[in-house]
Design a protein around this motif. Structure first.
Motif, PDB file in Angstrom:
ATOM      1  N   PRO A   3      13.174   3.251   7.842  1.00 31.38           N
ATOM      2  CA  PRO A   3      12.050   3.324   7.146  1.00 31.38           C
ATOM      3  C   PRO A   3      12.092   4.711   6.372  1.00 31.38           C
ATOM      4  O   PRO A   3      12.414   5.595   6.704  1.00 31.38           O
ATOM      5  CB  PRO A   3      10.918   3.481   8.223  1.00 31.38           C
ATOM      6  N   ASP A   4      11.300   4.624   4.938  1.00 29.06           N
ATOM      7  CA  ASP A   4      11.075   5.736   4.288  1.00 29.06           C
ATOM      8  C   ASP A   4      10.404   6.929   5.371  1.00 29.06           C
ATOM      9  O   ASP A   4       9.673   6.839   6.271  1.00 29.06           O
ATOM     10  CB  ASP A   4      10.041   5.411   3.344  1.00 29.06           C
ATOM     11  N   SER A   7       6.870   7.194   5.550  1.00 29.72           N
ATOM     12  CA  SER A   7       6.322   6.550   6.526  1.00 29.72           C
ATOM     13  C   SER A   7       6.494   6.924   8.044  1.00 29.72           C
ATOM     14  O   SER A   7       5.630   6.695   8.739  1.00 29.72           O
ATOM     15  CB  SER A   7       7.017   4.907   6.348  1.00 29.72           C
ATOM     16  N   GLN A   8       7.678   7.465   8.054  1.00 31.87           N
ATOM     17  CA  GLN A   8       7.971   7.833   9.626  1.00 31.87           C
ATOM     18  C   GLN A   8       6.995   8.988   9.924  1.00 31.87           C
ATOM     19  O   GLN A   8       6.645   9.030  11.000  1.00 31.87           O
ATOM     20  CB  GLN A   8       9.439   8.301   9.745  1.00 31.87           C
ATOM     21  N   HIS A  10       4.163   9.890   8.596  1.00 37.45           N
ATOM     22  CA  HIS A  10       2.644   9.622   8.903  1.00 37.45           C
ATOM     23  C   HIS A  10       2.361   8.515  10.142  1.00 37.45           C
ATOM     24  O   HIS A  10       1.469   8.686  10.940  1.00 37.45           O
ATOM     25  CB  HIS A  10       2.108   8.721   7.821  1.00 37.45           C
ATOM     26  N   ASP A  77       2.451  -1.896  -0.654  1.00 36.97           N
ATOM     27  CA  ASP A  77       3.457  -1.122  -0.616  1.00 36.97           C
ATOM     28  C   ASP A  77       3.155   0.372  -0.812  1.00 36.97           C
ATOM     29  O   ASP A  77       2.748   0.611  -2.122  1.00 36.97           O
ATOM     30  CB  ASP A  77       4.787  -1.684  -1.334  1.00 36.97           C
ATOM     31  N   TYR A  79       5.172   2.954  -1.309  1.00 38.20           N
ATOM     32  CA  TYR A  79       6.331   3.542  -1.761  1.00 38.20           C
ATOM     33  C   TYR A  79       6.127   4.522  -2.796  1.00 38.20           C
ATOM     34  O   TYR A  79       6.587   5.742  -2.822  1.00 38.20           O
ATOM     35  CB  TYR A  79       7.580   2.661  -2.028  1.00 38.20           C
ATOM     36  N   PHE A  86      -0.001   5.816   2.616  1.00 38.49           N
ATOM     37  CA  PHE A  86       0.601   5.729   3.851  1.00 38.49           C
ATOM     38  C   PHE A  86      -0.263   5.720   4.766  1.00 38.49           C
ATOM     39  O   PHE A  86      -0.053   4.837   5.734  1.00 38.49           O
ATOM     40  CB  PHE A  86       1.631   6.764   4.117  1.00 38.49           C
ATOM     41  N   LEU A  90      -1.149   2.212   7.351  1.00 42.59           N
ATOM     42  CA  LEU A  90      -1.358   2.462   8.835  1.00 42.59           C
ATOM     43  C   LEU A  90      -2.582   1.745   9.474  1.00 42.59           C
ATOM     44  O   LEU A  90      -2.621   1.260  10.418  1.00 42.59           O
ATOM     45  CB  LEU A  90      -1.212   3.759   9.201  1.00 42.59           C
TER      46      LEU A  90
END
Length: 109
Positions: A3-4, A7-8, A10, A77, A79, A86, A90
């Motif tokens: 994953p981005d 993302s990781q 957060h 998304d 991104y 982000f 979540l």
């Protein structure tokens, strides 16, 4: 690919280590194997439904269908977004998973 990194980051702030996750394409076998296939947005919902055989259409749902507190219709998304995007994703995923767990409990009696 993992994953981005954002993302990781957060996710880790909330105690979720998602670094070992990997995405893959849905296969025709998935419709036989799984009871439920969740999508995040309308585009993926349409593409997944298009792939699903008629007898398995009911298995394809948006995670948003299980939201308990949000009125959102999709998980966007993040991104191209900022940190708050982000965090919103979540929040929505946690809401949807909570609703999904409640749904499963009802289904199991």
């Amino acid at each position: 690919s993992p994953p981005d990194k954002r993302s990781q980051h957060h996710a880790m702030l909330r105690g979720y280590d998602i670094s070992d996750l990997r995405a893959r394409q849905i296969t025709s076998q998935d419709f036989e194997t799984f009871d439920l296939i969740l999508t995040m947005d309308w585009d993926n919902q349409a593409l997944t439904s298009e792939l699903a055989p008629t007898e398995h259409q009911r298995k394809v749902k948006r995670l948003a269908e299980f939201f308990q507190s949000s009125d959102a219709t999709v998980v966007p998304d993040p991104y191209y977004g900022q940190a708050q995007d982000f965090e919103l994703v979540l929040d929505l995923i946690e809401d949807g998973v909570s609703g999904l767990i409640q749904h499963c409990k009802k289904q199991l009696g």
